[in-house]
Design a protein around this motif. Structure first.
Motif, short mmCIF file in Angstrom:
data_model
loop_
_atom_site.label_atom_id
_atom_site.label_comp_id
_atom_site.label_asym_id
_atom_site.label_seq_id
_atom_site.Cartn_x
_atom_site.Cartn_y
_atom_site.Cartn_z
N VAL A 16 -3.71 2.37 1.17
CA VAL A 16 -3.08 3.13 2.26
C VAL A 16 -1.57 2.96 2.30
O VAL A 16 -0.84 3.94 2.47
CB VAL A 16 -3.72 2.76 3.62
N GLY A 39 0.15 6.54 7.81
CA GLY A 39 0.11 5.08 7.62
C GLY A 39 0.96 4.31 8.62
O GLY A 39 1.23 3.12 8.43
N LYS A 40 1.37 4.96 9.71
CA LYS A 40 2.25 4.32 10.70
C LYS A 40 1.53 3.15 11.40
O LYS A 40 2.05 2.03 11.44
CB LYS A 40 2.71 5.36 11.74
N GLN A 83 -1.73 1.70 19.86
CA GLN A 83 -1.83 3.13 20.13
C GLN A 83 -2.87 3.43 21.21
O GLN A 83 -2.67 4.31 22.04
CB GLN A 83 -2.20 3.85 18.81
N GLN A 189 6.08 10.33 17.63
CA GLN A 189 5.95 11.68 17.07
C GLN A 189 6.92 12.65 17.74
O GLN A 189 7.17 13.73 17.23
CB GLN A 189 4.52 12.21 17.27
#
Ligand SMILES: Nc1ncnc2c1ncn2[C@@H]1O[C@H](COP(=O)(O)OP(=O)(O)OP(=O)(O)O)[C@@H](O)[C@H]1O
Ligand SMILES: [Mg+2]
Length: 231
Positions: A16, A39-40, A83, A189
């Motif tokens: 990844v 891949g963040k 997240q 984002q």
């Protein structure tokens, strides 16, 4: 203060992160941008020790932390705001904040100073996690990370799904933490938010860094903006 040096990371056989290198300075906001699945989050999980890099090195203030256990990394002073926010639904706001806090020495952050920064959490101190709005949950998640008095904080899309007014509140808080000298690695984002807050941007594409630069360099790079940031 944080150096990621040629890191490769895998989920079992799936490769990844490809040779990712990045650098976070004290008192600066560094953003990590890129499309969904770039891949963040995996980068943050690798920094925090949830995923061990297969090769390459993560170092924090000169110390090699690659593959160290997450709780040890957090005790070294790296805060993590995931997240999915991770608010405990059946605990009150105040219990959510104190559950992981380290008592003892006088630190910058305590319940009192947290409530100064987030008056809304003080009003809601006895509400349960599941009763909170998305914005309030995000504030709990940030506040809980601060309760461990980190020097570096990793934020995974703190503005995701929030109304513009709440996003601005979160932006103000991140700006204040930066002014206090914290190092901040921000996944974002929302390009407007990233450009407003950040000093240096990294863009990931399929697990590899495809752009590094300042806000001005990013603003002027239409090709990169179009290809990776849906603008
Ligand atoms: N636990 C896992 N096992 C296997 N593959 C995974 C796992 N978690 C993520 N991946 C894959 O790794 C890649 C990177 O995912 P990651 O969550 O890091 O992306 P992201 O940039 O954070 O995306 P988003 O913007 O959607 O949050 C994706 O292809 C994803 O499907
Ligand atoms: Mg993610």
């Amino acid at each position: 203060m944080l150096d990621i040096d040629h890191v490769n990371a895998y989920y079992s056989d799936s490769h990844v992160l490809h040779d990712v290198s990045l650098h976070v300075e004290k008192g600066q906001v560094t953003t990590l941008l890129g499309r969904n699945g770039a891949g963040k989050t995996t980068t943050l999980l690798t920094i925090m020790g949830y995923l061990a890099p297969r090769d390459g090195r993560v170092s924090y203030e000169g110390q090699d932390i690659s593959g160290m256990a997450p709780h040890r990394i957090s005790h070294l002073g790296i805060g993590f705001v995931p997240q999915e926010r991770g608010v405990f639904p059946s605990l009150t706001v105040e219990e959510n904040l104190t559950v992981a806090a380290r008592p003892g020495r006088t630190h910058r952050w305590s319940l009192a100073t947290i409530y100064e920064l987030f008056p809304r959490l003080q009003e809601r101190r006895n509400n349960l996690g599941f009763q909170l709005s998305g914005g309030e949950q995000q504030m709990v998640s940030i506040a809980r990370a601060l309760m461990l008095n980190p020097s570096l904080i990793l934020l995974d899309e703190p503005s995701e799904g929030l109304a513009p007014l709440i996003v601005q509140e979160i932006v103000n808080i991140v700006a204040l933490l930066k002014a206090e000298g914290l190092g901040i690695l921000l996944i974002e984002q929302n390009l407007g938010v990233a450009l407003e807050l950040s000093d240096t941007h990294y863009i990931l594409d399929k697990g590899a860094v495809c752009f590094t630069g300042t806000s001005d360099a990013l603003r002027n790079n239409e090709k990169i903006l179009g290809a990776h940031l849906s603008v």
